[in-house]
Write a protein that holds these residues in place. Structure first.
Motif, PDB file in Angstrom:
ATOM      1  N   VAL A  86     -23.935   2.398  15.533  1.00  0.00           N
ATOM      2  CA  VAL A  86     -24.781   3.134  16.483  1.00  0.00           C
ATOM      3  C   VAL A  86     -24.158   3.079  17.881  1.00  0.00           C
ATOM      4  CG1 VAL A  86     -27.018   3.181  17.650  1.00  0.00           C
ATOM      5  CG2 VAL A  86     -26.908   2.755  15.193  1.00  0.00           C
ATOM      6  N   LEU A  87     -23.754   1.886  18.298  1.00  0.00           N
ATOM      7  CA  LEU A  87     -23.245   1.726  19.666  1.00  0.00           C
ATOM      8  C   LEU A  87     -21.891   2.408  19.861  1.00  0.00           C
ATOM      9  CD1 LEU A  87     -24.275  -1.973  20.397  1.00  0.00           C
ATOM     10  CD2 LEU A  87     -25.335   0.129  21.256  1.00  0.00           C
ATOM     11  N   LEU A  88     -21.038   2.379  18.830  1.00  0.00           N
ATOM     12  CA  LEU A  88     -19.730   3.030  18.960  1.00  0.00           C
ATOM     13  C   LEU A  88     -19.887   4.541  18.977  1.00  0.00           C
ATOM     14  CD1 LEU A  88     -17.604   0.786  16.548  1.00  0.00           C
ATOM     15  CD2 LEU A  88     -17.397   0.898  19.027  1.00  0.00           C
ATOM     16  N   VAL A  89     -20.801   5.045  18.142  1.00  0.00           N
ATOM     17  CA  VAL A  89     -20.945   6.490  18.024  1.00  0.00           C
ATOM     18  C   VAL A  89     -21.772   7.060  19.183  1.00  0.00           C
ATOM     19  CG1 VAL A  89     -21.722   8.382  16.535  1.00  0.00           C
ATOM     20  CG2 VAL A  89     -20.622   6.398  15.524  1.00  0.00           C
ATOM     21  N   VAL A  90     -22.737   6.283  19.699  1.00  0.00           N
ATOM     22  CA  VAL A  90     -23.568   6.800  20.796  1.00  0.00           C
ATOM     23  C   VAL A  90     -22.706   7.028  22.039  1.00  0.00           C
ATOM     24  CG1 VAL A  90     -24.303   4.658  21.954  1.00  0.00           C
ATOM     25  CG2 VAL A  90     -25.840   6.595  21.881  1.00  0.00           C
ATOM     26  N   SER A  91     -21.640   6.257  22.168  1.00  0.00           N
ATOM     27  CA  SER A  91     -20.753   6.384  23.330  1.00  0.00           C
ATOM     28  C   SER A  91     -19.769   7.539  23.160  1.00  0.00           C
ATOM     29  CB  SER A  91     -19.953   5.089  23.530  1.00  0.00           C
ATOM     30  OG  SER A  91     -20.784   3.966  23.410  1.00  0.00           O
ATOM     31  N   ALA A  92     -19.810   8.208  22.020  1.00  0.00           N
ATOM     32  CA  ALA A  92     -18.774   9.183  21.685  1.00  0.00           C
ATOM     33  C   ALA A  92     -18.952  10.471  22.471  1.00  0.00           C
ATOM     34  CB  ALA A  92     -18.814   9.498  20.202  1.00  0.00           C
ATOM     35  N   ASP A  93     -17.811  11.067  22.782  1.00  0.00           N
ATOM     36  CA  ASP A  93     -17.809  12.420  23.316  1.00  0.00           C
ATOM     37  C   ASP A  93     -17.578  13.319  22.102  1.00  0.00           C
ATOM     38  OD1 ASP A  93     -17.323  14.827  24.477  1.00  0.00           O
ATOM     39  OD2 ASP A  93     -15.762  14.123  25.850  1.00  0.00           O
ATOM     40  N   ILE A 239     -29.475  -1.877  25.483  1.00  0.00           N
ATOM     41  CA  ILE A 239     -28.430  -1.722  24.452  1.00  0.00           C
ATOM     42  C   ILE A 239     -28.913  -2.357  23.147  1.00  0.00           C
ATOM     43  CG2 ILE A 239     -26.141  -2.564  23.736  1.00  0.00           C
ATOM     44  CD1 ILE A 239     -25.176  -2.059  26.580  1.00  0.00           C
ATOM     45  N   GLY A 240     -29.462  -3.581  23.246  1.00  0.00           N
ATOM     46  CA  GLY A 240     -29.985  -4.253  22.062  1.00  0.00           C
ATOM     47  C   GLY A 240     -31.129  -3.477  21.425  1.00  0.00           C
ATOM     48  N   ALA A 241     -31.985  -2.888  22.283  1.00  0.00           N
ATOM     49  CA  ALA A 241     -33.133  -2.137  21.776  1.00  0.00           C
ATOM     50  C   ALA A 241     -32.672  -0.905  21.001  1.00  0.00           C
ATOM     51  CB  ALA A 241     -34.036  -1.725  22.936  1.00  0.00           C
ATOM     52  N   VAL A 242     -31.717  -0.173  21.570  1.00  0.00           N
ATOM     53  CA  VAL A 242     -31.206   1.031  20.909  1.00  0.00           C
ATOM     54  C   VAL A 242     -30.520   0.653  19.595  1.00  0.00           C
ATOM     55  CG1 VAL A 242     -29.475   2.869  21.067  1.00  0.00           C
ATOM     56  CG2 VAL A 242     -30.988   2.399  23.002  1.00  0.00           C
ATOM     57  N   ALA A 243     -29.637  -0.361  19.671  1.00  0.00           N
ATOM     58  CA  ALA A 243     -28.849  -0.734  18.491  1.00  0.00           C
ATOM     59  C   ALA A 243     -29.758  -1.210  17.361  1.00  0.00           C
ATOM     60  CB  ALA A 243     -27.845  -1.822  18.851  1.00  0.00           C
ATOM     61  N   PRO A 312     -29.430  11.117  27.041  1.00  0.00           N
ATOM     62  CA  PRO A 312     -29.027  10.191  28.120  1.00  0.00           C
ATOM     63  C   PRO A 312     -28.584   8.820  27.596  1.00  0.00           C
ATOM     64  CG  PRO A 312     -31.062  11.319  28.714  1.00  0.00           C
ATOM     65  CD  PRO A 312     -30.774  11.694  27.292  1.00  0.00           C
ATOM     66  N   ALA A 313     -28.881   8.520  26.328  1.00  0.00           N
ATOM     67  CA  ALA A 313     -28.451   7.222  25.773  1.00  0.00           C
ATOM     68  C   ALA A 313     -26.943   7.059  25.856  1.00  0.00           C
ATOM     69  CB  ALA A 313     -28.916   7.090  24.321  1.00  0.00           C
ATOM     70  N   ARG A 314     -26.232   8.176  25.952  1.00  0.00           N
ATOM     71  CA  ARG A 314     -24.772   8.083  26.037  1.00  0.00           C
ATOM     72  C   ARG A 314     -24.347   7.307  27.279  1.00  0.00           C
ATOM     73  NH1 ARG A 314     -19.922  12.043  27.323  1.00  0.00           N
ATOM     74  NH2 ARG A 314     -18.383  10.459  26.873  1.00  0.00           N
ATOM     75  N   LYS A 315     -25.216   7.304  28.308  1.00  0.00           N
ATOM     76  CA  LYS A 315     -24.896   6.583  29.548  1.00  0.00           C
ATOM     77  C   LYS A 315     -24.750   5.077  29.304  1.00  0.00           C
ATOM     78  CE  LYS A 315     -27.028   9.751  32.883  1.00  0.00           C
ATOM     79  NZ  LYS A 315     -28.252  10.358  32.314  1.00  0.00           N
ATOM     80  N   LEU A 316     -25.236   4.609  28.157  1.00  0.00           N
ATOM     81  CA  LEU A 316     -25.113   3.175  27.858  1.00  0.00           C
ATOM     82  C   LEU A 316     -23.655   2.751  27.750  1.00  0.00           C
ATOM     83  CD1 LEU A 316     -27.974   2.695  25.238  1.00  0.00           C
ATOM     84  CD2 LEU A 316     -27.901   1.813  27.576  1.00  0.00           C
ATOM     85  N   GLN A 317     -22.764   3.730  27.515  1.00  0.00           N
ATOM     86  CA  GLN A 317     -21.344   3.380  27.471  1.00  0.00           C
ATOM     87  C   GLN A 317     -20.915   2.750  28.789  1.00  0.00           C
ATOM     88  OE1 GLN A 317     -18.536   6.611  27.106  1.00  0.00           O
ATOM     89  NE2 GLN A 317     -16.820   5.191  27.190  1.00  0.00           N
ATOM     90  N   ALA A 318     -21.523   3.219  29.880  1.00  0.00           N
ATOM     91  CA  ALA A 318     -21.132   2.759  31.210  1.00  0.00           C
ATOM     92  C   ALA A 318     -21.487   1.292  31.443  1.00  0.00           C
ATOM     93  CB  ALA A 318     -21.795   3.632  32.272  1.00  0.00           C
ATOM     94  N   VAL A 319     -22.459   0.779  30.684  1.00  0.00           N
ATOM     95  CA  VAL A 319     -22.836  -0.634  30.865  1.00  0.00           C
ATOM     96  C   VAL A 319     -22.412  -1.480  29.658  1.00  0.00           C
ATOM     97  CG1 VAL A 319     -24.673  -0.339  32.548  1.00  0.00           C
ATOM     98  CG2 VAL A 319     -25.178  -0.044  30.122  1.00  0.00           C
ATOM     99  N   GLY A 320     -21.453  -0.966  28.882  1.00  0.00           N
ATOM    100  CA  GLY A 320     -20.843  -1.821  27.872  1.00  0.00           C
ATOM    101  C   GLY A 320     -21.365  -1.675  26.452  1.00  0.00           C
ATOM    102  N   MET A 322     -20.139   0.184  24.069  1.00  0.00           N
ATOM    103  CA  MET A 322     -19.015   0.169  23.139  1.00  0.00           C
ATOM    104  C   MET A 322     -18.452  -1.247  22.992  1.00  0.00           C
ATOM    105  SD  MET A 322     -16.032   2.963  23.263  1.00  0.00           S
ATOM    106  CE  MET A 322     -16.564   4.317  22.258  1.00  0.00           C
ATOM    107  N   LYS A 323     -18.406  -1.967  24.110  1.00  0.00           N
ATOM    108  CA  LYS A 323     -17.877  -3.342  24.056  1.00  0.00           C
ATOM    109  C   LYS A 323     -18.791  -4.232  23.212  1.00  0.00           C
ATOM    110  CE  LYS A 323     -15.517  -3.125  28.547  1.00  0.00           C
ATOM    111  NZ  LYS A 323     -16.090  -1.925  29.214  1.00  0.00           N
ATOM    112  N   THR A 324     -20.105  -4.033  23.362  1.00  0.00           N
ATOM    113  CA  THR A 324     -21.061  -4.813  22.570  1.00  0.00           C
ATOM    114  C   THR A 324     -20.870  -4.506  21.079  1.00  0.00           C
ATOM    115  OG1 THR A 324     -22.629  -4.582  24.393  1.00  0.00           O
ATOM    116  CG2 THR A 324     -23.491  -5.423  22.322  1.00  0.00           C
TER     117      THR A 324
END
Length: 438
Positions: A86-93, A239-243, A312-320, A322-324
């Motif tokens: 979820v976190l890797l794909v939500v950050s995707a363009d 991030i934890g809530a979304v994931a 707007p969930a894609r903005k989570l990439q900006a706070v890490g 993908m790293k999480t």
């Protein structure tokens, strides 16, 4: 754990084992950031990711840990993997990802073809050299075990289990081929990571057009640079809530959907038995592969990530985000490593050689087609790994090129889960006819 009493391993407590795995990961990441001296030279040859698989395997090999008595892999694969997807794909363009064009899919299906063709070819070659290899009788026949490897190498564990059911694979031969599957796949993973570190030279050799990949990478880095900020506690909680909210949804629906297909598979089987027909039909194969809860887990988690990447969930990439997600993937990698026992090579070296031959055919086909269509080495590595390694390692290999490319691996791996059982079933039938001397 359930097996605490029987396990002879030194570490039987999962909390202790988890701590040891995290410390090993910490050591790898800490030492791999050292840029000078012999350590840096070591990491130029052995990518850090490879050590994240290999070091935990030593715990099993030397009897320190017993993966079968531990729930860590289960938790990592069922909770952390879908969260990571979820976190890797939500950050995707995604629009830019789709602009990578058809080459990613062409290389993926070439990889599938390589597995389907490679198995029977390896079996033929091995039987020409040593006919006794095809021995075993009934469920313990070699080809049955190989069919489960094909399931694992095109889709993943879910497809492997489905094939095991379909071809009624005996426990002995199954466990041997699981060892071959894991070891050969990891040898190939090592080679792919080695190539990833030398992508410039490889792309030159393949005369590849890398503009679309570079563009995607540049856009992701620009997005990150523009929006990145230091995460606050609130950001990490979200991030934890979304994931894990998505993981909850995936588990909930997978628990509703999978049993329906498993009932369907059972009734198809029962009906076939009554009428005396062979139950190996198309309907059963589809039902078997869709009866896996894990398949639905991965598919639903990826789909939620795709949907959220347009919000707007894609903005989570900006706070890490993908790293999480990457942290979760590395924990999974360490628990997968626990299941690798290198001593199995000594016992089953001839099956291991068949496996190496098989993957070599797959690799040759991949590189040949890549050269023909001028595909970058990235598509070779990720197209291959989406088959051989599935959802657990395709995003990892993609990240070895660049974190922004991880979603390509995740999306292709889902395609692998969908086609895996059917392609492996076909491969198994071809190998069965070879074994029967057809």
């Amino acid at each position: 754990g359930r097996h605490d009493m029987e396990s002879a391993a030194l570490i039987t407590n999962d909390a202790v084992l988890f701590g040891v795995l995290m410390v090993l990961l910490g050591l790898v990441f800490w030492t791999s950031s050292i840029k000078t001296g012999p350590i840096a030279g070591f990491y130029r040859i052995f990518p850090p990711l490879l050590l994240c698989y290999f070091l935990p395997s030593l715990l099993t090999t030397f009897g320190i840990a017993d993966p079968d008595a531990s729930q860590l892999y289960y938790v990592a694969s069922r909770y952390l993997l879908p969260a990571a997807l979820v976190l890797l794909v939500v950050s995707a363009d995604l629009p830019a990802t789709l602009r990578l064009g058809p080459k990613a899919l062409i290389m993926f299906f070439t990889g599938t073809l390589g597995v389907v063709v490679g198995g029977p070819l390896a079996l033929l070659l091995a039987s020409a050299i040593n006919p006794d290899l095809l021995g075993g009788s009934g469920p313990e026949e070699v080809w049955r075990g190989m069919a489960t490897v094909a399931g694992s190498w095109i889709g993943g564990a879910a497809n492997q289990t489905a094939i095991r059911e379909i071809f009624d694979v005996g426990p002995e031969v199954f466990s041997v081929w699981v060892a071959v599957d894991v070891l050969v796949a990891n040898v190939w993973l090592a080679i792919l990571l080695f190539l990833a570190a030398r992508r410039k030279q490889m792309d030159k050799a393949l005369r590849a057009d890398v503009s679309a990949i570079d563009d995607l990478q540049a856009r992701a880095e620009a997005y990150e640079a523009q929006h990145a900020r230091i995460p606050e506690t609130r950001d990490l909680i979200i991030i934890g809530a979304v994931a894990f909210g998505a993981v909850a949804i995936a588990h909930f629906f997978s628990g509703l959907i999978a049993p329906g297909f498993s009932d369907m598979a059972a009734s198809i089987r029962a009906e076939a038995l009554e009428t005396g027909r062979s139950p190996q039909g198309f309907g059963l194969i589809v039902a078997e592969s869709l009866a896996s809860g894990f398949f639905w887990l991965v598919a639903i988690a990826t789909a939620i990530g795709v949907a959220l990447s347009f919000t707007p969930a894609r903005k989570l990439q900006a706070v890490g985000a993908m790293k999480t997600g990457s942290v979760f993937i590395y924990i999974l990698v360490a628990t997968v490593g626990l299941h690798m026992d290198i001593t199995a090579i000594g016992e089953y070296w001839q099956f291991f050689l068949i496996g190496l031959l098989w993957i070599a055919i797959h690799a040759a086909l991949m590189l040949g087609v890549a050269f023909l269509i001028r595909a970058p080495i990235f598509f070779v590595a990720v197209g291959s790994q989406a088959n051989i390694g599935g959802a657990a390692s395709a995003p990892v290999v993609a990240s070895a090129f660049s974190p922004s490319l991880a979603p390509v691996g995740a999306l292709l791996a889902v395609v692998g889960y969908i086609v895996g059982t059917y392609a492996a079933w076909f491969c198994g039938l071809v190998m069965a006819s070879i074994a029967a001397g057809g």
